[in-house]
Enzyme design. Structure first.
Site, short mmCIF file in Angstrom:
data_model
loop_
_atom_site.label_atom_id
_atom_site.label_comp_id
_atom_site.label_asym_id
_atom_site.label_seq_id
_atom_site.Cartn_x
_atom_site.Cartn_y
_atom_site.Cartn_z
N CYS A 22 -7.68 35.53 26.75
CA CYS A 22 -8.75 35.26 27.72
C CYS A 22 -9.48 34.05 27.17
CB CYS A 22 -9.72 36.44 27.86
SG CYS A 22 -11.16 36.04 28.88
N CYS B 19 -13.43 34.16 27.55
CA CYS B 19 -14.25 35.13 26.82
C CYS B 19 -13.38 36.17 26.15
CB CYS B 19 -15.29 35.77 27.74
SG CYS B 19 -16.43 36.85 26.86
N SER B 20 -13.19 37.32 26.79
CA SER B 20 -12.56 38.44 26.09
C SER B 20 -11.98 39.46 27.06
CB SER B 20 -13.61 39.14 25.23
OG SER B 20 -14.70 39.50 26.07
N CYS B 21 -11.70 39.05 28.31
CA CYS B 21 -11.21 40.01 29.30
C CYS B 21 -9.94 40.67 28.79
CB CYS B 21 -10.99 39.31 30.64
SG CYS B 21 -12.56 38.84 31.39
#
Lengths: 98, 194
Positions: free
Chosen positions: B99, B102-104
């Site tokens: 991602c 971000c951090s999905c």
């Protein structure tokens, strides 16, 4: 003439700044108690219809670049979520001041 | 290693929780219950989905068509979660999930994302130098295998369906699931029978 704007702070795909930074496969670092609390509050607020993922993203992605990289992951979340709750009047802005 | 939160952040969190509690919005009890619920999701769920797909062609078809439905069939509640897509590895193509923004991460079936998944280095390099990133896990793709990097987003999450490794003929689902780890489901490593 390339008038493409520079990528936003959070848009890290291919960012040259980190091209030579190793990824540490052993860095599991499950969230600590702080991270789990922030994460739980996010989920509760979302379920109650007080916070959307896009609102949270806006708050994170609007952080100044130096702050974005200096803060830990869940610290960024906390800045975003608490700021949005104050902005929406769910809590008072004064509630967050020391 | 993730740095611990600063004293300022800890104080801000406690002021925030106190303000929410004072207004009856979030209680300590709700927070504890939510943490307990979130802690229950782990990569073992994704591993069981992969093992079942390796042994049950109908489930494999469902998994590839509708990851969300396939997760729900394993008893996972996907309510409120973004759709889950599943990327099928083949003899000539491997998938890696990142991602970049971000951090999905498909948390319902993999649990909390590990720290490295959220790191600036992984987000920056996975799309620029995927084979270099894989090498940091000691993963070397065989000659002739391409790599496709897929960017997870806030609106769509991805998981990899790796190839069933040689030497696992005749294994049951439980045994197969035991060799599948979080790293295989993100695509930074490949499962093996050993």
């Amino acid at each position: 003439m390339d008038d493409t704007p520079p990528p936003a702070t959070h848009d890290l795909g291919g960012a040259p700044r980190f091209r030579c930074t190793p990824v540490d496969p052993d860095d599991e670092a499950p969230p600590d108690a702080f991270g789990k609390r922030v994460d739980a509050i996010r989920q509760i607020l979302a379920r109650k219809g007080l916070l959307t993922v896009d609102e949270m993203r806006r708050g994170i992605e609007a952080l100044p670049e130096a702050e974005y990289h200096a803060l830990g992951y869940y610290e960024r979340w906390l800045r975003s979520i608490s700021g949005i709750m104050a902005e929406k009047g769910v809590i008072g802005a004064e509630d967050l001041r020391p | 290693m993730a740095a611990p939160p600063t004293g300022d952040s800890i104080a801000l969190l406690e002021r925030f929780v106190a303000a929410l509690a004072a207004r009856g919005i979030v209680s300590e009890e709700e927070i504890a219950t939510q943490i307990e619920r979130t802690d229950r999701a782990s990569p073992e769920i994704g591993a069981r989905m992969v093992a079942r797909a390796w042994t049950d062609p109908a489930y494999r078809a469902l998994l590839l068509r509708d990851g969300t439905a396939a997760a729900e069939q394993m008893g996972v509640s996907m309510a409120g979660a973004p759709p889950l897509g599943v990327l099928e590895d083949s003899a000539t193509l491997h998938h890696l999930v990142v991602c970049t923004l971000c951090s999905c991460y498909p948390r319902m079936v993999l649990g909390y994302p590990p720290h490295w998944y959220k790191s600036a280095a992984y987000r920056a390099r996975a799309v620029r130098d995927p084979r270099g990133v894989l090498a940091e896990w000691g993963t070397v793709l065989p000659d002739g295998v391409g790599v496709r990097v897929v960017d997870s987003t806030a609106d769509y999450r991805w998981m990899v369906l790796p190839q069933r490794p040689a030497g696992t003929e005749g294994w049951d689902e439980t045994r197969l699931a035991s060799i599948v780890t979080r790293d295989h489901l993100v695509g930074v490593a490949l499962p093996s029978a050993a």
